[in-house]
Write a protein that holds these residues in place. Structure first.
Motif, PDB file in Angstrom:
ATOM      1  N   TYR A  12      -5.906  -2.567   4.438  1.00 43.81           N
ATOM      2  CA  TYR A  12      -5.581  -2.648   3.016  1.00 43.81           C
ATOM      3  C   TYR A  12      -4.077  -2.439   2.801  1.00 43.81           C
ATOM      4  N   LEU A  13      -3.520  -1.432   3.465  1.00 36.83           N
ATOM      5  CA  LEU A  13      -2.081  -1.169   3.346  1.00 36.83           C
ATOM      6  C   LEU A  13      -1.256  -2.362   3.818  1.00 36.83           C
ATOM      7  N   ARG A  14      -1.635  -2.925   4.940  1.00 39.28           N
ATOM      8  CA  ARG A  14      -0.909  -4.085   5.466  1.00 39.28           C
ATOM      9  C   ARG A  14      -0.942  -5.240   4.462  1.00 39.28           C
ATOM     10  N   GLU A  15      -2.105  -5.479   3.878  1.00 42.36           N
ATOM     11  CA  GLU A  15      -2.228  -6.564   2.896  1.00 42.36           C
ATOM     12  C   GLU A  15      -1.371  -6.280   1.664  1.00 42.36           C
ATOM     13  N   GLN A  16      -1.390  -5.035   1.188  1.00 40.14           N
ATOM     14  CA  GLN A  16      -0.568  -4.675   0.028  1.00 40.14           C
ATOM     15  C   GLN A  16       0.923  -4.824   0.346  1.00 40.14           C
ATOM     16  N   ARG A  17       1.300  -4.435   1.550  1.00 38.63           N
ATOM     17  CA  ARG A  17       2.701  -4.557   1.975  1.00 38.63           C
ATOM     18  C   ARG A  17       3.115  -6.021   2.017  1.00 38.63           C
ATOM     19  N   ARG A  18       2.253  -6.856   2.537  1.00 38.77           N
ATOM     20  CA  ARG A  18       2.566  -8.298   2.623  1.00 38.77           C
ATOM     21  C   ARG A  18       2.642  -8.923   1.232  1.00 38.77           C
ATOM     22  N   GLN A  19       1.738  -8.534   0.349  1.00 39.40           N
ATOM     23  CA  GLN A  19       1.781  -9.056  -1.020  1.00 39.40           C
ATOM     24  C   GLN A  19       3.059  -8.624  -1.738  1.00 39.40           C
ATOM     25  N   ALA A  20       3.541  -7.429  -1.412  1.00 34.00           N
ATOM     26  CA  ALA A  20       4.787  -6.939  -2.006  1.00 34.00           C
ATOM     27  C   ALA A  20       6.007  -7.538  -1.310  1.00 34.00           C
ATOM     28  N   GLN A  21       5.770  -8.340  -0.272  1.00 28.27           N
ATOM     29  CA  GLN A  21       6.820  -8.989   0.512  1.00 28.27           C
ATOM     30  C   GLN A  21       7.806  -7.971   1.089  1.00 28.27           C
ATOM     31  N   LEU A  22       7.219  -6.923   1.687  1.00 32.10           N
ATOM     32  CA  LEU A  22       8.009  -5.884   2.328  1.00 32.10           C
ATOM     33  C   LEU A  22       7.740  -5.894   3.822  1.00 32.10           C
TER      34      LEU A  22
END
Length: 134
Positions: A12-22
Motif C-alpha cells: 500500500y505504501l509503495r502504491e501511495q508513493r508511486r501515485q504521489a510520484q515520489l
C-alpha cells in the motif's frame, strides 16, 4: 488489536508513493526516516511504529488512520469515528465550543445506536410501546 499486516502495508505504501510520484529517497527524506528503513517497510520486512506511520502519512498527504488500518493497528470501524472527529475539529467555520458540543452529540448518538443494536440482538426493540388512553 489486530496483528500487524506489514506485507499489505508495504504494498500500500509503495502504491501511495508511486501515485504521489515520489522516489523512495524523496519519501524517506520527507518523512524523516532512512532510505533503507523505508525500503524494508515497503518489502514487508519491518513493522513501523504508529509515529513512523504518521510521519509517512504526512509526507504522502494521506490520512494516518488509513495507514493504521493497513497496518492492522486500527480497526476499520474505529477509523470512521476517528476521521469524523478529525473533520469536525478541522472545520474552520465553527468555534471551539461548537466543535465540542457537536462531538458530544455525535458520541451520544453513537452510544444510543450501540445500545439499540445490542438490544436488537437480544430480541428487545429498545422502543417504548405506544401509550394508550382510556
Amino acid at each position: 488489536m489486530a496483528s500487524l499486516n506489514v506485507g499489505n502495508l508495504g504494498e500500500y505504501l509503495r502504491e501511495q508513493r508511486r501515485q504521489a510520484q515520489l522516489s523512495l529517497r524523496q519519501l524517506a527524506d520527507a518523512a524523516g526516516v532512512s532510505n533503507p528503513y523505508l525500503s524494508q517497510i515497503e518489502r514487508g520486512l519491518r513493522k513501523p511504529s504508529a509515529d513512523i506511520l504518521q510521519q509517512l502519512a504526512k509526507a504522502l498527504r494521506i490520512s494516518a488512520e488509513t495507514l493504521y488500518v493497513q497496518a492492522g493497528i486500527l480497526d476499520e470501524r474505529d477509523r470512521d469515528e476517528v476521521e469524523t472527529r478529525a473533520v469536525i475539529l478541522a472545520d474552520p467555520s465553527i468555534n471551539e465550543r461548537q466543535k465540542q458540543v457537536l462531538l458530544q452529540i455525535y458520541e451520544s448518538f453513537r452510544k444510543e445506536n450501540a445500545l439499540d443494536a445490542s438490544a436488537g440482538d437480544s430480541g428487545e426493540s429498545g422502543e417504548m410501546p405506544p401509550k394508550t388512553t382510556n
